[in-house]
Design a protein around this motif. Structure first.
Motif, PDB file in Angstrom:
ATOM      1  N   ASN A   1       0.740  -1.352   0.111  1.00  0.00           N
ATOM      2  CA  ASN A   1       0.036  -0.002  -0.102  1.00  0.00           C
ATOM      3  C   ASN A   1       1.032   1.246   0.095  1.00  0.00           C
ATOM      4  OD1 ASN A   1      -2.525  -1.382   0.137  1.00  0.00           O
ATOM      5  ND2 ASN A   1      -2.431  -1.821   2.197  1.00  0.00           N
ATOM      6  N   ASP A   2       2.128   1.134  -0.617  1.00  0.00           N
ATOM      7  CA  ASP A   2       2.933   2.422  -0.701  1.00  0.00           C
ATOM      8  C   ASP A   2       2.639   2.829  -2.041  1.00  0.00           C
ATOM      9  OD1 ASP A   2       4.053   2.051   1.714  1.00  0.00           O
ATOM     10  OD2 ASP A   2       5.181   0.392   0.966  1.00  0.00           O
ATOM     11  N   MET A   3       2.495   4.070  -2.045  1.00  0.00           N
ATOM     12  CA  MET A   3       2.324   4.724  -3.368  1.00  0.00           C
ATOM     13  C   MET A   3       3.650   5.547  -3.883  1.00  0.00           C
ATOM     14  SD  MET A   3      -1.592   6.533  -2.762  1.00  0.00           S
ATOM     15  CE  MET A   3      -0.851   7.938  -2.077  1.00  0.00           C
ATOM     16  N   ASN A   4       3.589   5.184  -5.084  1.00  0.00           N
ATOM     17  CA  ASN A   4       4.983   5.914  -5.920  1.00  0.00           C
ATOM     18  C   ASN A   4       6.095   5.724  -5.279  1.00  0.00           C
ATOM     19  OD1 ASN A   4       3.097   7.084  -7.749  1.00  0.00           O
ATOM     20  ND2 ASN A   4       2.412   8.527  -6.117  1.00  0.00           N
ATOM     21  N   VAL A   5       6.601   4.537  -5.098  1.00  0.00           N
ATOM     22  CA  VAL A   5       7.858   4.311  -4.283  1.00  0.00           C
ATOM     23  C   VAL A   5       8.477   3.104  -5.201  1.00  0.00           C
ATOM     24  CG1 VAL A   5       7.125   4.690  -1.951  1.00  0.00           C
ATOM     25  CG2 VAL A   5       6.873   2.332  -2.819  1.00  0.00           C
ATOM     26  N   SER A   6       9.964   3.223  -5.189  1.00  0.00           N
ATOM     27  CA  SER A   6      10.886   2.065  -5.728  1.00  0.00           C
ATOM     28  C   SER A   6      10.971   1.216  -4.595  1.00  0.00           C
ATOM     29  CB  SER A   6      11.853   2.778  -6.276  1.00  0.00           C
ATOM     30  OG  SER A   6      11.626   3.618  -7.277  1.00  0.00           O
ATOM     31  N   SER A   7      11.090   0.062  -4.876  1.00  0.00           N
ATOM     32  CA  SER A   7      11.435  -1.009  -3.815  1.00  0.00           C
ATOM     33  C   SER A   7      12.506  -1.948  -4.288  1.00  0.00           C
ATOM     34  CB  SER A   7      10.226  -1.715  -3.364  1.00  0.00           C
ATOM     35  OG  SER A   7       9.011  -0.799  -3.022  1.00  0.00           O
ATOM     36  N   ILE A   8      13.385  -2.475  -3.195  1.00  0.00           N
ATOM     37  CA  ILE A   8      14.013  -3.697  -3.538  1.00  0.00           C
ATOM     38  C   ILE A   8      13.931  -4.445  -2.607  1.00  0.00           C
ATOM     39  CG2 ILE A   8      16.013  -2.446  -2.511  1.00  0.00           C
ATOM     40  CD1 ILE A   8      17.923  -4.040  -4.452  1.00  0.00           C
ATOM     41  N   TYR A   9      13.679  -5.975  -2.863  1.00  0.00           N
ATOM     42  CA  TYR A   9      13.388  -6.978  -2.054  1.00  0.00           C
ATOM     43  C   TYR A   9      13.812  -8.271  -2.547  1.00  0.00           C
ATOM     44  CZ  TYR A   9       9.031  -7.323  -4.257  1.00  0.00           C
ATOM     45  OH  TYR A   9       8.024  -7.279  -5.334  1.00  0.00           O
TER      46      TYR A   9
ATOM     47  N   VAL B   1      14.388  -8.589  -6.273  1.00  0.00           N
ATOM     48  CA  VAL B   1      13.130  -7.937  -7.094  1.00  0.00           C
ATOM     49  C   VAL B   1      13.338  -6.505  -6.920  1.00  0.00           C
ATOM     50  CG1 VAL B   1      10.626  -8.106  -7.347  1.00  0.00           C
ATOM     51  CG2 VAL B   1      11.757  -9.970  -6.699  1.00  0.00           C
ATOM     52  N   VAL B   2      12.994  -5.931  -7.873  1.00  0.00           N
ATOM     53  CA  VAL B   2      13.074  -4.401  -7.917  1.00  0.00           C
ATOM     54  C   VAL B   2      12.003  -3.990  -8.686  1.00  0.00           C
ATOM     55  CG1 VAL B   2      14.269  -2.306  -8.629  1.00  0.00           C
ATOM     56  CG2 VAL B   2      15.600  -4.260  -8.049  1.00  0.00           C
ATOM     57  N   SER B   3      10.986  -2.997  -8.095  1.00  0.00           N
ATOM     58  CA  SER B   3       9.810  -2.812  -8.394  1.00  0.00           C
ATOM     59  C   SER B   3       9.586  -1.200  -8.193  1.00  0.00           C
ATOM     60  CB  SER B   3       8.552  -3.611  -8.196  1.00  0.00           C
ATOM     61  OG  SER B   3       8.318  -3.102  -6.650  1.00  0.00           O
ATOM     62  N   THR B   4       8.468  -0.488  -8.882  1.00  0.00           N
ATOM     63  CA  THR B   4       7.939   0.585  -8.422  1.00  0.00           C
ATOM     64  C   THR B   4       6.291   0.499  -8.236  1.00  0.00           C
ATOM     65  OG1 THR B   4       7.658   0.967 -10.884  1.00  0.00           O
ATOM     66  CG2 THR B   4       9.463   1.921  -9.653  1.00  0.00           C
ATOM     67  N   THR B   5       5.531   1.321  -7.351  1.00  0.00           N
ATOM     68  CA  THR B   5       4.425   1.595  -7.623  1.00  0.00           C
ATOM     69  C   THR B   5       4.054   2.724  -7.991  1.00  0.00           C
ATOM     70  OG1 THR B   5       4.505   2.493  -5.245  1.00  0.00           O
ATOM     71  CG2 THR B   5       4.452  -0.159  -5.426  1.00  0.00           C
TER      72      THR B   5
END
Length: 78
Positions: free
Chosen positions: A17-25, A32-36
């Motif tokens: 539920n994080d808006m407009n973020v980049s993530s690495i996990y 995995v790298v993604s954006t929301t």
């Protein structure tokens, strides 16, 4: 730099539920790298076998977000 620009990101945590973020996990031994987007929908999901390529992808996404925010702020000042 990202925090001072107000850019959200998730370090070693999947977005929830994080808006407009980049993530690495990590999932099942793969990075995995993604954006929301503005609706917190995960998009542009890329899996990487090695940490180095995942980190480059993540940093590139965060830097792009910083550049976009800086550009928008410079337009507002005009």
């Amino acid at each position: 730099m990202a925090e001072s620009a107000g850019i959200g990101f998730n370090w070693l945590r999947a977005p929830h539920n994080d808006m407009n973020v980049s993530s690495i996990y990590e999932v099942d031994g793969r990075r995995v790298v993604s954006t929301t987007d503005e609706r917190a929908s995960e998009e542009a999901v890329h899996e990487h076998a090695d940490y180095e390529s995942a980190l480059k992808d993540f940093v590139s996404r965060v830097n792009a977000s910083v550049s976009l925010i800086e550009w928008r702020r410079s337009k507002e000042k005009r």
